[in-house]
Design an enzyme around this catalytic site. Structure first.
Site, PDB file in Angstrom:
ATOM      1  N   TYR A 244       0.984  -1.250  -0.051  1.00 56.68           N
ATOM      2  CA  TYR A 244       0.248  -0.113   0.009  1.00 56.68           C
ATOM      3  C   TYR A 244       1.068   1.150  -0.244  1.00 56.68           C
ATOM      4  CZ  TYR A 244      -4.184  -3.100   2.025  1.00 56.68           C
ATOM      5  OH  TYR A 244      -5.234  -3.667   1.179  1.00 56.68           O
ATOM      6  N   ASP A 272      -6.294  -0.796  -5.706  1.00 53.77           N
ATOM      7  CA  ASP A 272      -8.235  -0.509  -5.630  1.00 53.77           C
ATOM      8  C   ASP A 272      -8.753   0.241  -4.403  1.00 53.77           C
ATOM      9  OD1 ASP A 272      -6.899  -2.873  -4.384  1.00 53.77           O
ATOM     10  OD2 ASP A 272      -9.123  -4.230  -5.019  1.00 53.77           O
ATOM     11  N   HIS A 379     -11.499  -6.755  -4.128  1.00 52.93           N
ATOM     12  CA  HIS A 379     -10.873  -6.633  -3.113  1.00 52.93           C
ATOM     13  C   HIS A 379     -11.718  -7.943  -2.351  1.00 52.93           C
ATOM     14  CE1 HIS A 379      -7.222  -4.287  -0.663  1.00 52.93           C
ATOM     15  NE2 HIS A 379      -7.908  -4.133   0.413  1.00 52.93           N
TER      16      HIS A 379
END
Length: 494
Positions: A244, A272, A379
């Site tokens: 991330y 996403d 996700h």
């Protein structure tokens, strides 16, 4: 020389202007860190001036304090009397209703050899983990339709098996980014495994090592990247890292350099989840725990039953970020095709995979950007409600732009629970599939052995499916072997 502090001294620092906490009998000054805490200052202030160990440990890597607090903020050790008092308080603490439920469920869970499929493993895990863990693991966006449709999408694809083909030497192995895998699956990055089991992600690492599959490690794991690397069976065991990206390029670059130094073999850049989806199940669980305790107290003391007017009293706003929101606070909200992928290419020579591609158009852009792979994913239905199931995106990509599969590796995750699900994805061109929640549930229910069990289950199902399809190797799984159907129910007319 480290200071020795008493409980009384720590208790005097319980305000935003002077906030100390105790974690594992050590005292920390977190005052200056309050504005920068990803989960906000409020949760830290709840434990200001007292012991925060129980809240801290399940969701933080052990080295988080060393990385986020300068040495001068590590104030010292709690004195012997204080440590003894905390232990006595912990040992005599009355168990919550949820803790008693979990304890009973653990005692009643079946022997692991009775678990025949991944759904049965999930059913056991849902009973034996805390409500907080279940809320985080199972939560999905809005009305949780997308997460259900991820699995339902597989029911729309049927096989065209081929017969009279030699299958005595069927081999389900493959390579992922050139790395051997015993079967075409990998453990997807999934955060906070310690919520479900004290050993957390290390269970998945060791289980993956024992079964020769690859683990993708979450950037938000409850163990540090160093601890997970150390948990490998051998230094050669491959690990991928789910990144991330931090909003600060240098912070993000240093994270990648650290991962490279630890021997991770690929970077899966998450694209996403710039912000957390609306996961109401995760937001709601504190209310449910509160209701459990209130009802138990009312049963013991009827005079404490809540009055109708109590519901009208103003209370604080819910934490709409939930557990997940706190993990994404510092992430980059302005990533672009033009800037972010070239930036990552300059930082590392490791293979780069974009995790979270949700359309054919972005799959094409990824190929043009020259990445090594894409993971088609919404996700797990946890981000945008009504994002297409990854299998449907894979199907569209195969029909509209089959050339993309020649330019990079394509993977999917989301809703995979059977070996036949894996085979459908491979027929449509996926190189391998990822599973997230199933590994969290398996390690929560039975630890490392649970991870091994679900890999063995999938291996058996994949082998059986390949033989019945007439495919001796994964290369024999081709688009002509599957068909998408949209059957409508026929109502008989009398």
């Amino acid at each position: 020389m480290a200071r020795v502090l008493s409980l009384q001294e720590v208790a005097e620092h319980s305000t935003p202007s002077s906030c100390w906490v105790i974690i594992k009998d050590r005292v920390y000054d977190v005052t200056d860190f309050l504005p920068n805490h990803p989960g906000g200052a409020k949760i830290i202030l709840k434990y200001a001036g007292r012991d925060a160990t129980a809240a801290y440990e399940p969701i933080h890597p052990p080295d988080a304090l060393d990385k986020n607090l300068p040495p001068e903020k590590h104030l010292g050790q709690l004195d012997t009397a204080g440590a003894f008092a905390l232990k006595k308080e912990h040992d005599s603490r009355k168990k919550t209703q949820d803790e008693m439920r979990v304890e009973a469920a653990q005692a009643a869970k079946p022997r692991m050899n009775r678990i025949l499929n991944l759904q049965e493993m999930e059913d056991v895990a849902r009973k034996v983990i805390s409500l907080k863990a279940l809320a985080y693991y199972s939560s999905a966006a809005d009305d949780e339709i997308t997460t259900k449709e991820n699995a339902r999408a597989f029911t729309r694809f049927f096989f065209h098996p081929r017969v009279l083909r030699p299958i005595s030497n069927t081999d389900p192995s493959t390579t992922i980014l050139g790395i051997k895998s015993s079967i075409p699956i990998f453990a997807c990055g999934a955060a906070l495994a310690k919520l479900g089991h004290p050993l957390g992600e290390a269970n998945i690492t060791r289980g993956a090592g024992r079964t020769s599959i690859i683990q993708m490690v979450s950037c938000n794991a409850s163990l540090s990247a160093e601890q997970i690397a150390a948990a490998r069976l051998t230094p050669a065991q491959p690990l991928f890292f789910q990144l991330y990206k931090n909003g600060n390029d240098e912070v993000a670059a240093q994270r990648v350099r650290d991962i490279v130094a630890l021997g991770y073999r690929a970077i899966f850049l998450t694209v996403d989840a710039p912000v957390s989806g609306n996961r109401e199940r995760d937001v709601r669980h504190p209310f449910e725990l509160e209701d459990q305790e209130r009802e138990a107290e009312a049963a013991r003391n009827p005079e404490n039953v809540r009055k109708p007017q109590d519901a009208e009293k103003q209370s604080e706003e819910p934490d709409f970020g939930g557990t997940a929101g706190a993990l994404l606070q510092n992430d980059d909200l302005d990533m672009t095709w033009a800037r972010t992928v070239p930036w990552l290419r300059k930082v590392t020579k490791l293979p780069i995979v974009l995790k979270g591609i949700q359309s054919v158009e972005d799959a094409v852009l990824a190929a043009e950007a020259g990445v090594d792979g894409i993971l088609l994913s919404n996700h797990g239905g946890r981000q945008l409600e009504y994002a297409l199931p990854p299998l449907e995106v894979l199907y569209r990509l195969r029909k509209q732009r089959p050339d993309v599969f020649d330019k990079m590796e394509v993977y999917i995750d989301g809703g995979i629970r059977r070996g036949t699900d894996v085979l459908k994805a491979l027929c449509l061109g996926a190189k391998a599939v990822g599973l997230g929640r199933p590994f969290l549930y398996a390690q929560s229910a039975y630890g490392e052995d649970g991870v091994v069990q679900i890999v063995r289950i999938l291996e058996r199902e994949i082998l059986t499916g390949m033989r019945l399809l007439g495919a001796r190797t994964v290369k024999d799984l081709v688009p002509e072997m599957v068909e998408r159907v949209d059957w409508q129910p026929v109502i008989a007319k009398l």
